[in-house]
Design an enzyme around this catalytic site. Structure first.
Site, short mmCIF file in Angstrom:
data_model
loop_
_atom_site.label_atom_id
_atom_site.label_comp_id
_atom_site.label_asym_id
_atom_site.label_seq_id
_atom_site.Cartn_x
_atom_site.Cartn_y
_atom_site.Cartn_z
N LEU A 127 0.88 -1.21 -0.03
CA LEU A 127 -0.02 0.02 -0.09
C LEU A 127 0.88 1.28 -0.07
CD1 LEU A 127 -2.61 -0.93 2.70
CD2 LEU A 127 -3.06 -0.85 0.40
N ALA A 131 9.83 5.60 5.74
CA ALA A 131 11.29 5.73 6.04
C ALA A 131 11.94 4.34 6.72
CB ALA A 131 11.72 6.65 7.10
N TYR A 132 11.00 3.55 7.19
CA TYR A 132 11.58 2.38 8.10
C TYR A 132 11.23 1.00 7.28
CZ TYR A 132 13.28 5.53 11.77
OH TYR A 132 13.78 6.40 12.14
N VAL A 135 4.01 -0.70 4.10
CA VAL A 135 2.92 -1.12 4.54
C VAL A 135 2.04 -1.88 3.62
CG1 VAL A 135 0.44 0.00 5.29
CG2 VAL A 135 2.65 1.28 5.65
N ASP A 258 2.84 15.77 12.57
CA ASP A 258 3.12 15.51 11.12
C ASP A 258 2.02 15.35 10.07
OD1 ASP A 258 4.97 14.57 9.20
OD2 ASP A 258 5.04 12.36 9.75
N LYS A 260 0.06 16.32 7.11
CA LYS A 260 0.32 16.43 5.63
C LYS A 260 -0.64 15.62 4.84
CE LYS A 260 4.13 13.30 5.91
NZ LYS A 260 5.38 12.84 5.44
N ASN A 263 -0.42 11.66 5.20
CA ASN A 263 -0.84 10.93 6.45
C ASN A 263 -2.38 11.26 6.67
OD1 ASN A 263 1.73 10.31 6.89
ND2 ASN A 263 2.12 11.77 8.28
N ASP A 276 -0.20 7.27 10.73
CA ASP A 276 1.21 7.73 11.07
C ASP A 276 1.32 8.45 12.19
OD1 ASP A 276 3.89 7.85 10.88
OD2 ASP A 276 3.98 8.64 8.84
N THR A 310 7.57 17.50 8.70
CA THR A 310 7.80 17.65 7.14
C THR A 310 7.61 19.06 7.12
OG1 THR A 310 6.48 15.53 6.84
CG2 THR A 310 6.79 16.94 4.92
N1 LIG Z 1 -4.08 2.04 8.00
C1 LIG Z 1 -3.84 1.96 6.72
N2 LIG Z 1 -4.61 1.79 5.77
C2 LIG Z 1 -4.18 1.98 4.48
N3 LIG Z 1 -2.87 2.45 3.81
C3 LIG Z 1 -2.21 2.79 5.00
C4 LIG Z 1 -2.48 2.61 6.32
N4 LIG Z 1 -1.41 3.10 7.11
C5 LIG Z 1 -0.52 3.29 5.91
N5 LIG Z 1 -0.94 3.29 4.86
C6 LIG Z 1 -0.11 3.72 3.42
O1 LIG Z 1 1.18 3.51 3.75
C7 LIG Z 1 1.84 4.89 3.64
C8 LIG Z 1 3.11 4.97 4.69
O2 LIG Z 1 2.79 4.58 6.09
P1 LIG Z 1 3.16 5.61 7.09
O3 LIG Z 1 2.92 7.02 6.58
O4 LIG Z 1 2.40 5.15 8.31
O5 LIG Z 1 4.72 5.02 7.02
P2 LIG Z 1 6.02 6.09 7.50
O6 LIG Z 1 7.04 4.97 7.50
O7 LIG Z 1 5.57 6.50 8.75
O8 LIG Z 1 6.02 7.21 6.43
P3 LIG Z 1 6.94 8.50 6.50
O9 LIG Z 1 8.09 8.16 6.17
O10 LIG Z 1 6.49 9.38 5.40
O11 LIG Z 1 6.61 9.02 7.86
C9 LIG Z 1 0.83 5.73 3.86
O12 LIG Z 1 0.93 7.05 3.22
C10 LIG Z 1 -0.48 5.16 3.23
O13 LIG Z 1 -0.46 5.44 1.97
#
Ligand SMILES: Nc1ncnc2c1ncn2[C@@H]1O[C@H](COP(=O)(O)OP(=O)(O)OP(=O)(O)O)[C@@H](O)[C@H]1O
Length: 505
Positions: A127, A131-132, A135, A258, A260, A263, A276, A310
């Site tokens: 999906l 950064a880590y 999903v 955060d 944006k 998120n 997030d 951000t």
């Molecule tokens: N509960 C969810 N349902 C559907 N899609 C999701 C869900 N959680 C995250 N995603 C998808 O995955 C992407 C990345 O998730 P998330 O922002 O939590 O990761 P992150 O590693 O914290 O990202 P960043 O490095 O941008 O902070 C989201 O932008 C979204 O597209």
């Protein structure tokens, strides 16, 4: 409920606190060779990387930024950080405490204690990516329910850049660990119709897993890209839903930090859901108290110092490295509203310094003349660079007592945020009880023919092979994780209460 209860319980069953190491076939879905982290691929495939090799070398702490259009990733600790006085320190284990990296248990032991394991879930598609880690959309093999599974690579959290010679390495690691736990801890304590729900967390040798409610309508970012800009009624509807979530977080002593479009997800009815919480921060003030022990209305959560978020959506006080409070989230809301209406946030730039310079040069942000008077007033009040002049929305919030009078367009002073002219079509009482979210549809109704297709997510992710990691330039995880490091993830596993699970399915 104690947030660390499950792993602690299991810890008691083990000899000297050590459990069996999970076999290599218990690795993640990605079919990585056991113990291998694929660096080159992570870097070259990361859609959020616009950037040069020095950034690419350190995905865990880099200000990963836009590549395709507007996508932005959050900035962690690349910029100088003043240590927050109230930061709760995670205890890093001493080397002799655990010399075999085995702070987790075998799947059968975890299962015996009611915890979920990776093999309970079948991966369907990717999906998104952060950064880590990734999903994934996954299906529970027992119930066929769909979830979003956020995977965080332990090595990405634990390793330092080789070039990083700063004396604060340990402190930076502590902060990364703290943020990793923050998402799981904060989400496990929250229940709000506009905030994503967390059902399970667990970990194995390589990764941490957060099993979240799957929000099928995709990112607001995705819909913004499709539609270009949104009209004022649509934007104020989303602003009201976000505000309700932010106010709820602030009342629990949590700063989101955060906000944006990436998120903000849309659910199947087109309602906005914040996801997030990796950068959220819970006030030390009430972190040891019951979650319903609210701060007094309008009371600030502890002052924070870390430069985080951000940059395009960050409040000036954060970018300047000054102390800040939850009010920073209201500035970010102003940036997001501006972005939805115009197609970009008020200030853009390659890094936080460029953005800060632009903010400092400007007396007030340039608000387009074609905006309604009400919207100009609303944005002008949220986007004040001087925090003392900015709306203190948590204090101005008002749902109690008689329905506040609606203000006229252009009226700068308002006694209640909710009674501002831009929110004249919002039924706040129903929004805050969740009735609006449950019984009505939002202004953009995502097209969903089959939830498993994840049609509202970028094809750059959904078409990604689940085993897309290649064998090139791999780095052996065993060389990166020092003895005892794995112990720091103890206490990560969690299962939501039965009543919570039942309420949401
Ligand atoms: N509960 C969810 N349902 C559907 N899609 C999701 C869900 N959680 C995250 N995603 C998808 O995955 C992407 C990345 O998730 P998330 O922002 O939590 O990761 P992150 O590693 O914290 O990202 P960043 O490095 O941008 O902070 C989201 O932008 C979204 O597209």
């Amino acid at each position: 409920m104690s947030i660390f209860s499950f792993d602690e319980e299991i810890g008691k069953l083990t000899v000297n606190g050590s459990c069996a190491v999970i076999d290599s076939e218990d690795d993640g879905f990605e079919q990585e060779n056991s113990g291998v982290l694929w660096h080159k691929n992570l870097l070259s495939e990361n859609p959020r990387s616009e950037i040069g090799s020095s950034h690419l070398a350190a995905p865990s702490s880099s200000p990963l930024n836009i590549v395709n259009g507007r996508r932005r990733s959050s900035v962690y600790d690349k910029m100088s950080v003043v240590t927050p006085p109230n930061t709760r320190r995670l205890m890093l284990p001493s080397n002799e405490a655990n010399s075999d990296n085995s702070s987790f248990c075998s799947p059968s032991t975890l299962k015996k204690h009611g915890l979920r394991v990776l093999e309970d879930f079948r991966p369907i598609r990717v999906l998104g990516r952060g950064a880590y880690g990734k999903v994934l959309l996954v299906k529970d093999s027992h119930t066929s329910r769909l979830y979003a599974m956020k995977q965080l690579k332990k090595a990405e959290i634990l390793i330092h850049e080789e070039s990083d010679t700063s004396p604060n390495k340990e402190e930076a690691l502590e902060k990364r660990l703290e943020r990793t736990f923050a998402e799981r801890t904060i989400l496990s304590e929250l229940e709000h119709p506009n905030i994503v729900k967390l059902f399970y967390t667990f970990h194995d040798h390589h990764k941490l897993y957060l099993v979240l409610q799957f929000i099928p309508g995709g990112e607001l970012f995705y819909h913004l890209k499709e539609q270009g800009v949104l009209d004022e009624d649509t934007v104020t509807f989303y602003a009201a839903e976000i505000s309700s979530a932010l106010k709820f977080l602030h009342s629990k002593g949590i700063v989101y930090r955060d906000l944006k479009p990436e998120n903000c997800l849309l659910d199947e009815r087109g309602h906005l859901v914040l996801t997030d919480f990796g950068l959220s921060k819970k006030s030390a003030k009430n972190s040891n108290t019951a979650t319903d022990n609210l701060l007094n209305p309008g009371e600030a959560v502890d002052t924070l110092y870390s430069i985080i978020g951000t940059p395009e959506y960050c409040a000036p006080e954060i970018l300047e490295g000054k102390p800040y409070t939850q009010n920073c989230d209201w500035y970010s809301l102003g940036c997001l509203v501006y972005d939805m209406l115009t197609g970009k946030p008020p200030y853009t730039g390659v890094n936080h310094k460029v953005i800060l310079n632009k903010i400092m040069k400007d007396k007030t942000p340039k608000i387009p003349t074609y905006f309604s008077e009400g919207m100009k007033d609303f944005l002008g009040s949220l986007l004040k660079k001087d925090v003392t002049k900015r709306w203190d929305v948590d204090r101005l919030w008002n749902t109690d007592g008689p329905k506040p009078k609606k203000k006229k367009a252009g009226q700068a002073k308002t006694t209640s945020f909710q009674s501002h002219f831009v929110f004249r079509k919002i039924d706040w009482a129903k929004l805050e009880t969740g009735e609006v979210q449950k019984c009505t549809t939002g202004p953009i109704l995502p097209i969903i023919t089959n939830w498993e297709l994840a049609e509202n997510f970028d094809t750059e992710f959904t078409e990604m092979r689940l085993d897309s990691e290649t064998e090139n330039n791999c780095i052996n995880i065993q060389r990166l994780i020092r003895p005892g490091d794995a112990q720091v993830f103890q206490g990560f596993s969690y299962v939501a209460s039965t009543s919570y699970l039942e309420r949401h399915f």
